[in-house]
Design a protein around this motif. Structure first.
Motif, short mmCIF file in Angstrom:
data_model
loop_
_atom_site.label_atom_id
_atom_site.label_comp_id
_atom_site.label_asym_id
_atom_site.label_seq_id
_atom_site.Cartn_x
_atom_site.Cartn_y
_atom_site.Cartn_z
N LEU A 12 -14.64 28.55 -64.52
CA LEU A 12 -13.56 27.85 -65.22
C LEU A 12 -12.35 28.74 -65.48
CD1 LEU A 12 -15.54 25.68 -67.82
CD2 LEU A 12 -14.67 25.03 -65.56
N LEU A 13 -12.57 30.03 -65.77
CA LEU A 13 -11.43 30.89 -66.12
C LEU A 13 -10.39 30.98 -65.01
CD1 LEU A 13 -9.84 32.84 -67.84
CD2 LEU A 13 -11.43 34.66 -67.19
N PRO A 14 -10.74 31.41 -63.79
CA PRO A 14 -9.70 31.48 -62.75
C PRO A 14 -9.15 30.11 -62.37
CG PRO A 14 -11.86 31.93 -61.81
CD PRO A 14 -12.03 31.92 -63.29
N LEU A 15 -10.01 29.10 -62.40
CA LEU A 15 -9.55 27.75 -62.07
C LEU A 15 -8.50 27.27 -63.07
CD1 LEU A 15 -9.76 25.16 -60.37
CD2 LEU A 15 -11.62 24.43 -61.89
N GLY A 25 -5.22 29.06 -62.77
CA GLY A 25 -4.41 28.52 -61.69
C GLY A 25 -3.75 27.21 -62.06
N LEU A 26 -4.50 26.32 -62.67
CA LEU A 26 -3.95 25.01 -63.04
C LEU A 26 -2.87 25.15 -64.12
CD1 LEU A 26 -7.25 22.89 -63.06
CD2 LEU A 26 -5.46 22.92 -61.31
N ASN A 27 -3.07 26.08 -65.06
CA ASN A 27 -2.05 26.30 -66.09
C ASN A 27 -0.74 26.81 -65.48
OD1 ASN A 27 -3.76 25.54 -68.17
ND2 ASN A 27 -4.47 27.63 -68.56
N GLY A 28 -0.85 27.48 -64.34
CA GLY A 28 0.34 28.00 -63.68
C GLY A 28 1.22 26.93 -63.07
N LEU A 29 0.76 25.67 -63.11
CA LEU A 29 1.54 24.56 -62.56
C LEU A 29 2.44 23.91 -63.61
CD1 LEU A 29 -1.29 22.88 -60.43
CD2 LEU A 29 0.42 24.55 -59.69
N LEU A 71 5.96 22.58 -63.02
CA LEU A 71 6.16 21.31 -62.34
C LEU A 71 6.08 20.12 -63.30
CD1 LEU A 71 4.02 22.04 -59.14
CD2 LEU A 71 6.51 22.08 -59.35
N GLY A 72 5.89 20.42 -64.57
CA GLY A 72 5.85 19.38 -65.59
C GLY A 72 4.48 19.22 -66.21
N GLN A 73 4.45 18.85 -67.48
CA GLN A 73 3.19 18.68 -68.20
C GLN A 73 2.33 17.59 -67.56
OE1 GLN A 73 2.01 20.50 -70.60
NE2 GLN A 73 0.21 19.29 -71.16
N GLN A 74 2.97 16.50 -67.15
CA GLN A 74 2.21 15.41 -66.54
C GLN A 74 1.57 15.84 -65.22
OE1 GLN A 74 4.39 11.76 -66.08
NE2 GLN A 74 2.73 10.71 -64.99
N TYR A 75 2.33 16.62 -64.43
CA TYR A 75 1.78 17.10 -63.16
C TYR A 75 0.55 17.98 -63.42
CZ TYR A 75 1.55 19.13 -58.48
OH TYR A 75 1.11 19.51 -57.23
N LYS A 76 0.66 18.87 -64.40
CA LYS A 76 -0.45 19.77 -64.70
C LYS A 76 -1.68 18.99 -65.17
CE LYS A 76 -0.95 22.07 -68.53
NZ LYS A 76 -0.79 22.99 -69.68
N GLU A 77 -1.48 18.03 -66.07
CA GLU A 77 -2.62 17.27 -66.59
C GLU A 77 -3.26 16.42 -65.50
OE1 GLU A 77 -4.05 17.66 -69.41
OE2 GLU A 77 -2.56 19.13 -70.07
N TYR A 117 -8.32 28.94 -72.71
CA TYR A 117 -7.60 29.66 -71.65
C TYR A 117 -6.16 29.15 -71.46
CZ TYR A 117 -12.39 30.98 -70.35
OH TYR A 117 -13.67 31.44 -70.35
N SER A 118 -5.66 28.39 -72.42
CA SER A 118 -4.35 27.75 -72.24
C SER A 118 -3.20 28.75 -72.09
CB SER A 118 -4.06 26.81 -73.41
OG SER A 118 -4.03 27.55 -74.64
N ASN A 119 -3.38 29.98 -72.58
CA ASN A 119 -2.30 30.97 -72.48
C ASN A 119 -2.41 31.84 -71.23
OD1 ASN A 119 -4.62 32.30 -73.32
ND2 ASN A 119 -3.50 33.81 -74.54
N LYS A 120 -3.37 31.55 -70.38
CA LYS A 120 -3.53 32.31 -69.13
C LYS A 120 -3.03 31.45 -67.97
CE LYS A 120 -7.59 34.80 -70.86
NZ LYS A 120 -6.94 36.11 -70.95
N ALA A 121 -2.07 31.96 -67.23
CA ALA A 121 -1.46 31.13 -66.18
C ALA A 121 -1.06 31.97 -64.96
CB ALA A 121 -0.23 30.41 -66.73
N ASN A 122 -1.50 31.53 -63.80
CA ASN A 122 -1.08 32.12 -62.52
C ASN A 122 -1.47 31.14 -61.42
OD1 ASN A 122 -0.37 33.65 -60.33
ND2 ASN A 122 -2.14 35.01 -60.46
N ALA A 123 -0.52 30.32 -61.02
CA ALA A 123 -0.81 29.26 -60.06
C ALA A 123 -1.35 29.80 -58.74
CB ALA A 123 0.45 28.43 -59.80
N TRP A 124 -0.94 31.00 -58.36
CA TRP A 124 -1.29 31.52 -57.04
C TRP A 124 -2.77 31.85 -56.90
CZ3 TRP A 124 2.11 30.72 -53.38
CH2 TRP A 124 3.45 30.56 -53.74
N ILE A 125 -3.49 31.92 -58.01
CA ILE A 125 -4.92 32.17 -57.89
C ILE A 125 -5.63 30.98 -57.24
CG2 ILE A 125 -5.73 31.25 -60.11
CD1 ILE A 125 -7.41 33.82 -60.38
N LEU A 126 -5.00 29.81 -57.27
CA LEU A 126 -5.58 28.64 -56.60
C LEU A 126 -5.69 28.88 -55.09
CD1 LEU A 126 -3.68 25.75 -58.44
CD2 LEU A 126 -6.00 26.60 -58.90
N THR A 127 -4.70 29.59 -54.53
CA THR A 127 -4.76 29.87 -53.09
C THR A 127 -5.93 30.79 -52.77
OG1 THR A 127 -3.26 31.79 -53.21
CG2 THR A 127 -2.25 29.62 -52.93
#
Length: 404
Positions: free
Chosen positions: A257-260, A263-267, A270-276, A303-313
């Motif tokens: 869950l942590l890296p996932l 990654g999702l928080n890093g979005l 693109l907007g709150q709705q996109y992230k949710e 984990y809401s304060n941890k964000a890095n979208a590129w970890i999804l790749t």
């Protein structure tokens, strides 16, 4: 619990206890016995200068009792082109964008940064890993650690100057008169539970152990690229049918869950709705373990304060390889090739166009000779300026035409 599972639990508990014992010590405690004196404003210890003016200290990482302490060296403006205001902006971008809070920070004599962190078993190629990342003239990054203490039967040195040291830079064998200082940027010596090198490099999308280097998401001003929407869409599409666990040791083994969530928080850009929507889609399209399902909401908040979208790749690269190679990787390459081309075009457009002098002896042979002799120093602008003396660029139907 089987005997094997019990053994693994006891073994892992012992490893974790040992790591926590190291982590809980301050940097000052961890470098005790590994500090050497510096004399006469030198950055390196010299036995001939002992008993002269003591001007600083350095840590020898190979003398540290634990081999986990690691120093990331950010060499800012090694070409000497930036003013202090520009260097300070880069320093703040490094601290705010590239580093977590739990690192020891020291400003170097030339205005760079030493960031103290934990290696946590990261297998670096050597003790001194130079230029692991370069960003034009603005930044070069080295990493120093204790990977080995002896070579060819001899103790190796791996020294880094400590804060409160004063140095005078050597230039062509002559020591300059100006005295420069190393200074703390935070409560460096009392820092504990330092950030992991794994996490720091992961945030940069950098894996020094990988054969194939990933794309660069850090800009020359040390800000991180925001993930474009088309790549974000492709990432969400690639997170399907995967097993997701509540917790795990390494991302290479399992998705947790942590890296996932990082990654999702890093979005968010693109907007709150996109992230949710991304959260809901990923939760619905994948196979969550019982514990992951139970803790989904609670961990999402934690984990809401941890964000890095590129970890999804990276998650997709490791756990959905076919999709990564067939869909995501080509899209990323296309995006960054376009970005690179845009940068080249911007540079070319910014160069002063030279009138062609038909009696000028300058030829393509001269350009080639200067390049081979290193006179351009890999500067695109200088090469282009000389080429424009013999090449005329004019707009054509399909783009640009180059006339010699």
């Amino acid at each position: 619990m089987s005997d094997y599972e019990l053994f693994c639990k006891i073994f892992n508990d012992g490893i974790n206890a040992a790591q926590d014992q190291v982590q809980s010590r301050t940097i000052r405690e961890r470098i005790e016995g590994a500090v050497v004196d510096l004399y006469e404003y030198r950055k390196f210890a010299d036995d001939k200068l002992k008993n002269k003016l003591l001007t600083g200290h350095a840590i020898d990482l190979c003398l540290c009792k634990d081999n986990e302490l690691c120093i990331i060296d950010f060499d800012i403006d090694h070409a000497g082109k930036l003013n202090e205001e520009e260097k300070e902006k880069i320093r703040q971008n490094i601290i705010n964008n590239m580093l977590p809070q739990n690192v020891g920070l020291v400003q170097t004599a030339r205005g760079g940064i030493h960031a103290y962190c934990n290696r946590n078993g990261y297998k670096l190629p050597s003790n001194k890993n130079e230029k692991v990342v370069t960003y034009g003239d603005n930044l070069e990054i080295d990493i120093f650690a204790q990977m080995y203490t002896h070579k060819d039967g001899k103790l190796v040195e791996n020294r880094v100057v400590l804060p409160d040291s004063k140095v005078r830079i050597m230039d062509k064998g002559v020591q300059k008169k100006e005295i420069l200082h190393y200074k703390e940027l935070n409560d460096w010596s009392n820092a504990t539970h330092l950030a992991s090198l794994f996490d720091i490099l992961g945030k940069w999308n950098l894996d020094l152990t990988a054969k194939d280097k990933d794309f660069n998401i850090i800009n020359e001003d040390c800000t991180l690229d925001a993930m474009p929407k088309d790549i974000a869409d492709a990432c969400i599409e690639g997170l399907k049918g995967l097993s997701i666990h509540n917790d795990t040791n390494t991302l290479e083994r399992e998705i947790s869950l942590l890296p996932l969530f990082m990654g999702l928080n890093g979005l968010q850009h693109l907007g709150q709705q996109y992230k949710e929507t991304a959260y809901s889609t990923v939760q619905m399209n994948n196979n969550l373990s019982v514990k992951a399902s139970q803790h989904w909401g609670e961990r999402k908040g934690r984990y809401s304060n941890k964000a890095n979208a590129w970890i999804l790749t990276k998650i997709i690269k490791l756990h959905n390889k076919d999709y990564y190679e067939s869909t995501l990787k080509p899209l990323i390459i296309k995006t960054y090739e376009a970005k690179k081309q845009e940068k080249i075009e911007t540079v070319v457009k910014s160069i002063e166009k030279n009138e062609i002098d038909l009696i000028d002896p300058f030829t393509l042979k001269d350009v080639s000779s200067k390049a081979l002799n290193g006179k351009y120093q890999n500067k695109l602008e200088l090469v282009a300026q000389d080429l424009l003396k013999i090449i005329r660029i004019v707009p054509c139907q399909n783009g640009w035409c180059y006339i010699i």
